[in-house]
Design an enzyme around this catalytic site. Structure first.
Site, PDB file in Angstrom:
ATOM      1  CB  THR A 158      -0.976  -0.013   1.195  1.00  0.00           C
ATOM      2  OG1 THR A 158      -0.252  -0.267   2.403  1.00  0.00           O
ATOM      3  CG2 THR A 158      -2.037  -1.077   1.005  1.00  0.00           C
ATOM      4  CB  THR A 159       1.823   3.831   2.411  1.00  0.00           C
ATOM      5  OG1 THR A 159       1.874   3.090   3.632  1.00  0.00           O
ATOM      6  CG2 THR A 159       0.446   4.452   2.236  1.00  0.00           C
ATOM      7  CE  LYS A 180       0.378  -3.450   3.335  1.00  0.00           C
ATOM      8  NZ  LYS A 180      -0.364  -2.499   4.256  1.00  0.00           N
ATOM      9  N   GLY A 181       3.760  -3.449   4.949  1.00  0.00           N
ATOM     10  CA  GLY A 181       3.448  -2.655   6.120  1.00  0.00           C
ATOM     11  C   GLY A 181       4.351  -1.448   6.174  1.00  0.00           C
ATOM     12  N   GLY A 183       2.724   1.857   7.815  1.00  0.00           N
ATOM     13  CA  GLY A 183       2.104   2.644   8.861  1.00  0.00           C
ATOM     14  C   GLY A 183       1.005   1.846   9.528  1.00  0.00           C
ATOM     15  CB  THR A 191       2.655  -6.338  13.222  1.00  0.00           C
ATOM     16  OG1 THR A 191       2.685  -4.983  12.813  1.00  0.00           O
ATOM     17  CG2 THR A 191       3.914  -7.001  12.782  1.00  0.00           C
ATOM     18  CD  GLU A 270       2.124   5.271   6.496  1.00  0.00           C
ATOM     19  OE1 GLU A 270       1.312   4.712   5.732  1.00  0.00           O
ATOM     20  OE2 GLU A 270       1.785   5.894   7.509  1.00  0.00           O
ATOM     21  CG  ASN A 397      -0.408   8.410   8.129  1.00  0.00           C
ATOM     22  OD1 ASN A 397      -1.093   7.414   7.918  1.00  0.00           O
ATOM     23  ND2 ASN A 397       0.882   8.370   8.317  1.00  0.00           N
ATOM     24  CB  THR A 402      -7.775  13.931   0.259  1.00  0.00           C
ATOM     25  OG1 THR A 402      -6.625  14.187   1.065  1.00  0.00           O
ATOM     26  CG2 THR A 402      -9.002  13.885   1.132  1.00  0.00           C
TER      27      THR A 402
END
Length: 402
Positions: A158-159, A180-181, A183, A191, A270, A397, A402
Site C-alpha cells: 500500500t504505502t 507489507k506494512g 504505517g 502485525t 511511513e 497520513n 484525498t
C-alpha cells in the site's frame, strides 16, 4: 541480510518448491497490481496469528475460521482496500473471494486464507473481483504461473516504498517470507500482513507453536506509530515437498526470515529515515524488558530526537519514567547508552556528544538501557524495532484518503 536489515528486497527471490503465485490488477483503486494469489501444490500444514482489534476485518475473521484445522492450500491478498467496517456485504465479499480462489486453485473454500489491506470502510468495487476471476479461470493456461516472491510482495503493498522479501535455508528445505506494512503498525498478536512459505514437512500444531514463538520476538517486537491495524495477519504454510527437517534448524530459519522482514518494515515506516533498535536488559524478566523498550521506541520525543540527530538522552529517561508501575526500577541503577556511548549516569563529554550527533545520522541507531533490576543470569532482556518520526509521516497520513 544487510546491516540495517532494510535494503530493498533482492531482484529475484524464488518461492520454495511446490508453491506458485499469481499477481495482477483488479482495479481496486488504480492500475497497479492489487491482487496476489499464492498456492501450494497440495494441502499444506498452516498456522497464523491475527490482530486482536475489535474492528478486525471480514477477511481476518474468514481466515481465522479457515485456518482452525491447520490445513490450508492457498492465500489471497487484496491490497488498497481493507474490507473493514463494511458490514454484511464485507462478509459476503470475503466468502466470495475464498470461493473464487478455491475454484481457481482446485481446493475447498475452507482451505483458502483471505487477506485485505488498505482503506477502511469502503466495500470492494462491485463486480470487479468476479469479472477478474471469471477471466482468470477461463484463461488458456495456468493462472498460477510464477514463483517470483518479489512480484508477490509488490502486489500486496500500500504505502510501502519497496517490496519486502526474505529467505533462509533449513537443511534441504527453504523458508521464504513476504510482508507489507509501513504505517498503522503496533502489533497485537501480529502485525501488518506477512505470508511465509516453506517446503519443510511439519505437523500443524508444531508449526503453530513455532510461529507464535518467533512472532513474539520479531513481528510482535515492531512498532512504527503505536496504532494497531484492523487487518494484521502473519500466516505460514508448509507443504512438505522437501520432507522433514530438524525443527530447531527450521525455527532458526523462520526466525531469521521474520527478523529480516521486521527490520525492513521498521526501516520503511511511513516517512522514516532511520531504523531505531532499542534493547532493554537487566530487567526482572523479559516481559518487563519488553514493556520498557516499547515505551522508549514508541515515544514521539525519542523518535524526533533521533530524526533531529539530537543525543537528548533525557527523553529516554523520561520514557522509562512513564513505566510507573515498574516499582523495582530505581533510576540510580539505570544506565543509558546511544550506540557504545554511555550518556547516563556518566555524562558524555562535549567531544562524545559531537560524535553522537554523527552516529544519530546513521541508517540504524541503537539505544540500550540497563535497568539494573537484576544482574545475574536470570535478568530479563528484550529488543524492539521502530523508526524515527518525520514531517513526511504527517503528510502521508494527512492526505491518505484525498
Amino acid at each position: 541480510m544487510n546491516s540495517a536489515g532494510a535494503a530493498n528486497a533482492a531482484a529475484s527471490v524464488d518461492l520454495p518448491a511446490g508453491f506458485a503465485c499469481h499477481v495482477g490488477n483488479i482495479g481496486i483503486k488504480d492500475g497497479t497490481d492489487d491482487v496476489m494469489v499464492l498456492a501450494a501444490d497440495r494441502v499444506a500444514a498452516a498456522a497464523g496469528v491475527f490482530t486482536k482489534s475489535l474492528f478486525s476485518g471480514a477477511s481476518v475473521r474468514r481466515s481465522q475460521a479457515n485456518i482452525a484445522d491447520g490445513r490450508v492450500q492457498a492465500v489471497v491478498v487484496i491490497s488498497k482496500n481493507s474490507n473493514v467496517a463494511t458490514g454484511a456485504q464485507g462478509e459476503r465479499d470475503a466468502a466470495n473471494l475464498a470461493n473464487r480462489v478455491a475454484e481457481l486453485v482446485g481446493c475447498e473454500p475452507g482451505q483458502v486464507l483471505v487477506g485485505s489491506t488498505g482503506l477502511i470502510g469502503v466495500p470492494y468495487p462491485e463486480g470487479k473481483i468476479d469479472t477478474y476471476f471469471d477471466r482468470l479461470i477461463a484463461g488458456p493456461g495456468p493462472a498460477l504461473d510464477s514463483n517470483d516472491a518479489v512480484a508477490a510482495a509488490t502486489a500486496i503493498m500500500t504505502t510501502d516504498t519497496h517490496p519486502k522479501t526474505a529467505s533462509a535455508s533449513a537443511g534441504a528445505a527453504t523458508v521464504v517470507g513476504i510482508a507489507k506494512g509501513s504505517g498503522m503498525i503496533e502489533p497485537d498478536m501480529a502485525t501488518m500482513i506477512s505470508v511465509i512459505t516453506t517446503d519443510a514437512e511439519i505437523a500443524p500444531d508444531r508449526l503453530d507453536a513455532m510461529l507464535r514463538r518467533v512472532c513474539d520476538v520479531t513481528f510482535n517486537a515492531l512498532s512504527v506509530d503505536t496504532d494497531t491495524s484492523t487487518s494484521d495477519m502473519v500466516v505460514m504454510l508448509a507443504n512438505g515437498a522437501a520432507g522433514p527437517v530438524d525443527e530447531a534448524e527450521l525455527e532458526t530459519a523462520l526466525g531469521a526470515v521474520s527478523l529480516d522482514l521486521t527490520r525492513q518494515l521498521a526501516f520503511d515506516g511511513e516517512g522514516a529515515e532511520t531504523l531505531i533498535v532499542v534493547t532493554a536488559n537487566g530487567a526482572r524478566d523479559d516481559a518487563q524488558a519488553k514493556r520498557v523498550a516499547k515505551v522508549i521506541v514508541n515515544s514521539p520525543l525519542v523518535k524526533t530526537a533521533v530524526h533531529g540527530r539530537d543525543p537528548n538522552w533525557g527523553r529516554v529517561a523520561m520514557a522509562i519514567g512513564k513505566c510507573s508501575d515498574e516499582t523495582d526500577i530505581d533510576p540510580d541503577r539505570v544506565r543509558i547508552r546511544f550506540g557504545d556511548q554511555e550518556v547516563y549516569p556518566t555524562p558524555a563529554t562535549a567531544e562524545a556528544l559531537a560524535e553522537l550527533e554523527a552516529y544519530l545520522a546513521s541508517d540504524e541507531v541503537l539505544i540500550s538501557v540497563d535497568l539494573g533490576v537484576r544482574s545475574d543470569g536470570t535478568a530479563g532482556s528484550f529488543t524492539v524495532y521502530g523508526c524515527d518520526l518525520t514531517d513526511q509521516y504527517v503528510r502521508i497520513n494527512a492526505d491518505y484518503t484525498t
